[in-house]
Design a protein around this motif. Structure first.
Motif, PDB file in Angstrom:
ATOM      1  N   ASP A 132      -2.295 -99.355  47.146  1.00 20.14           N
ATOM      2  CA  ASP A 132      -2.831 -98.593  46.030  1.00 20.14           C
ATOM      3  C   ASP A 132      -2.326 -99.150  44.706  1.00 20.14           C
ATOM      4  OD1 ASP A 132      -2.409 -95.938  44.115  1.00 20.14           O
ATOM      5  OD2 ASP A 132      -4.286 -95.946  45.274  1.00 20.14           O
ATOM      6  N   ILE A 133      -3.179 -99.113  43.687  1.00 23.69           N
ATOM      7  CA  ILE A 133      -2.835 -99.699  42.392  1.00 23.69           C
ATOM      8  C   ILE A 133      -1.600 -99.032  41.791  1.00 23.69           C
ATOM      9  CG2 ILE A 133      -3.624-100.000  40.012  1.00 23.69           C
ATOM     10  CD1 ILE A 133      -6.403-100.452  41.044  1.00 23.69           C
ATOM     11  N   LYS A 134      -1.482 -97.709  41.892  1.00 22.07           N
ATOM     12  CA  LYS A 134      -0.312 -97.034  41.350  1.00 22.07           C
ATOM     13  C   LYS A 134       0.960 -97.486  42.046  1.00 22.07           C
ATOM     14  CE  LYS A 134      -2.697 -92.873  39.728  1.00 22.07           C
ATOM     15  NZ  LYS A 134      -2.782 -91.397  39.811  1.00 22.07           N
ATOM     16  N   GLU A 135       0.898 -97.719  43.343  1.00 21.36           N
ATOM     17  CA  GLU A 135       2.061 -98.223  44.070  1.00 21.36           C
ATOM     18  C   GLU A 135       2.421 -99.637  43.616  1.00 21.36           C
ATOM     19  OE1 GLU A 135       1.702 -97.888  48.271  1.00 21.36           O
ATOM     20  OE2 GLU A 135       0.870 -95.869  48.203  1.00 21.36           O
ATOM     21  N   ILE A 188       1.981-100.868  40.580  1.00 21.90           N
ATOM     22  CA  ILE A 188       2.598-100.790  39.258  1.00 21.90           C
ATOM     23  C   ILE A 188       4.019-100.258  39.348  1.00 21.90           C
ATOM     24  CG2 ILE A 188       2.420 -99.704  36.980  1.00 21.90           C
ATOM     25  CD1 ILE A 188      -0.607 -99.659  37.369  1.00 21.90           C
ATOM     26  N   GLU A 189       4.215 -99.263  40.184  1.00 20.86           N
ATOM     27  CA  GLU A 189       5.528 -98.637  40.280  1.00 20.86           C
ATOM     28  C   GLU A 189       6.447 -99.352  41.264  1.00 20.86           C
ATOM     29  OE1 GLU A 189       4.576 -94.697  41.419  1.00 20.86           O
ATOM     30  OE2 GLU A 189       3.628 -94.171  39.489  1.00 20.86           O
ATOM     31  N   LEU A 200     -10.213 -97.407  36.270  1.00 20.72           N
ATOM     32  CA  LEU A 200      -8.830 -97.748  36.596  1.00 20.72           C
ATOM     33  C   LEU A 200      -8.269 -98.822  35.669  1.00 20.72           C
ATOM     34  CD1 LEU A 200      -9.079 -97.811  40.500  1.00 20.72           C
ATOM     35  CD2 LEU A 200      -8.207 -95.969  39.049  1.00 20.72           C
ATOM     36  N   ASN A 254      -6.726 -96.543  33.082  1.00 19.99           N
ATOM     37  CA  ASN A 254      -5.626 -95.746  33.628  1.00 19.99           C
ATOM     38  C   ASN A 254      -5.685 -95.838  35.149  1.00 19.99           C
ATOM     39  OD1 ASN A 254      -3.499 -93.952  33.829  1.00 19.99           O
ATOM     40  ND2 ASN A 254      -4.816 -92.129  33.685  1.00 19.99           N
ATOM     41  N   PRO A 255      -4.669 -96.419  35.770  1.00 24.89           N
ATOM     42  CA  PRO A 255      -3.289 -96.602  35.300  1.00 24.89           C
ATOM     43  C   PRO A 255      -2.931 -97.995  34.792  1.00 24.89           C
ATOM     44  CG  PRO A 255      -3.382 -96.862  37.665  1.00 24.89           C
ATOM     45  CD  PRO A 255      -4.795 -96.613  37.228  1.00 24.89           C
ATOM     46  N   LEU A 256      -3.914 -98.947  34.753  1.00 26.16           N
ATOM     47  CA  LEU A 256      -3.555-100.314  34.372  1.00 26.16           C
ATOM     48  C   LEU A 256      -3.288-100.454  32.877  1.00 26.16           C
ATOM     49  CD1 LEU A 256      -6.034-102.246  36.681  1.00 26.16           C
ATOM     50  CD2 LEU A 256      -3.541-102.140  36.887  1.00 26.16           C
ATOM     51  N   HIS A 257      -3.884 -99.605  32.069  1.00 25.51           N
ATOM     52  CA  HIS A 257      -3.616 -99.557  30.626  1.00 25.51           C
ATOM     53  C   HIS A 257      -3.915-100.879  29.908  1.00 25.51           C
ATOM     54  CE1 HIS A 257      -1.827 -95.652  31.235  1.00 25.51           C
ATOM     55  NE2 HIS A 257      -0.951 -96.147  32.098  1.00 25.51           N
TER      56      HIS A 257
END
Length: 316
Positions: A18-21, A23-24, A44, A47-50
């Protein structure tokens, strides 16, 4: 569709995270590919790529020429591939950061697919990073230009040789179509050459300076392609001029033959016109051999003029 690749600190290649995983998480680098994304997937990028709104807008509009834009925490590249069948331009957008690369394309990209599979199957994954992915994607795009240009060269050779004896009208039509194709390809290659040159000489990409020799190789390929395009365009001009000269020569030959025939028949028509007036006081009309004599004189005049024209070289 969104695909992901992540390389952890053990140099293991992980997919479908997952993209959020991403990034974090604590990864050496990761790659996210937006392959013909849906509207919800496009969101996306914000958010969350900003990513910067202007870069996202460029991705959606899909009418950009190859370029490089600088933002605070990432670089934005626009590259263009060429569809080998339709010769239409297909845009590939790339976001590059210190430990990530994000690709975005609204048409299926064989170049992205090749590099993606190469990473998954790589045994030396420790040698890969985000800038290396960018290099391989651009290299695949540029390498795919060569078969297209070479195919056009083959078409030009067929037009030049004309082994099938096609009519000149059809050959000229093919020639103009080929010239238009070369112009379309040049509109892709020239901006791509400028893009790679800017990558090589960019001070803001200095942290990737050790990898710039790879991009220099791509730039050399683009220079070669530009030269091939110009040579082929010159060839189309030469072929066009040759066909037009040949056509003009054939027209001149036809006009020459018609002129000779007309000139020969001018005195014959004059004689026929005189004796067609039927005046009463024309002694030749009542002469027994007048008709045969007139035909004989007209025949002699025709043969004499033909021999004279031939000696003057009008039939060469």
């Amino acid at each position: 569709m969104i695909k992901t690749i992540a390389i952890n600190k053990n140099h293991e290649c992980l997919t479908n995270i997952d993209i959020k995983e991403l990034i974090e998480g604590d990864f050496l680098w990761y790659w996210v590919d937006f392959d013909c994304p849906a509207d919800e997937e496009i969101k996306l990028l914000k958010n969350p790529l900003h990513f910067h709104p202007l870069a996202i807008e460029d991705c959606i509009n899909n009418i950009q020429r190859p370029k490089l834009d600088y933002y605070d925490d990432h670089f934005f590249f626009v590259a263009q591939s060429i569809n080998g069948e339709s010769l239409l331009r297909e845009e590939v957008n790339i976001f590059l950061g210190e430990n990530f690369i994000v690709s975005f394309h609204q048409e299926a990209s064989i170049e992205i697919e090749k590099v993606w599979n190469r990473i998954i199957q790589a045994s030396n994954i420790e040698n890969w990073d985000s800038i290396q992915v960018l290099y391989h994607v651009l290299d695949e795009i540029v390498d795919n230009y060569f078969p297209i240009v070479e195919k056009i060269e083959d078409v030009l050779n067929d037009i030049d040789e004309n082994s099938t004896r096609r009519p000149m009208r059809l050959l000229l039509q093919d020639l103009y179509d080929t010239r238009h194709d070369l112009l379309s390809i040049r509109h892709v290659i020239s901006p791509m050459r400028d893009l790679v040159y800017r990558i090589i000489n960019s001070e803001r990409l200095k942290e990737f300076r050790p990898k710039m020799e790879y991009f220099t190789d791509i730039h050399n390929h683009l220079i070669k392609l530009s030269e091939m395009i110009e040579e082929n365009r010159e060839l189309t001009t030469d072929i066009r001029d040759s066909y037009l000269s040949l056509n003009a020569h054939q027209t001149n030959r036809i006009m020459q033959v018609l002129t000779v025939i007309t000139t020969i028949f001018m005195p014959l028509t004059f004689i026929a016109g005189i004796y067609g007036m039927n005046f009463v006081n024309m002694p030749e009309l009542e002469w027994k051999y007048g008709y045969i004599g007139t035909l004989f004189v007209m025949l002699l005049i025709g043969i004499g003029m033909f021999i004279w024209f031939k000696r003057k070289g009008w039939f060469k």
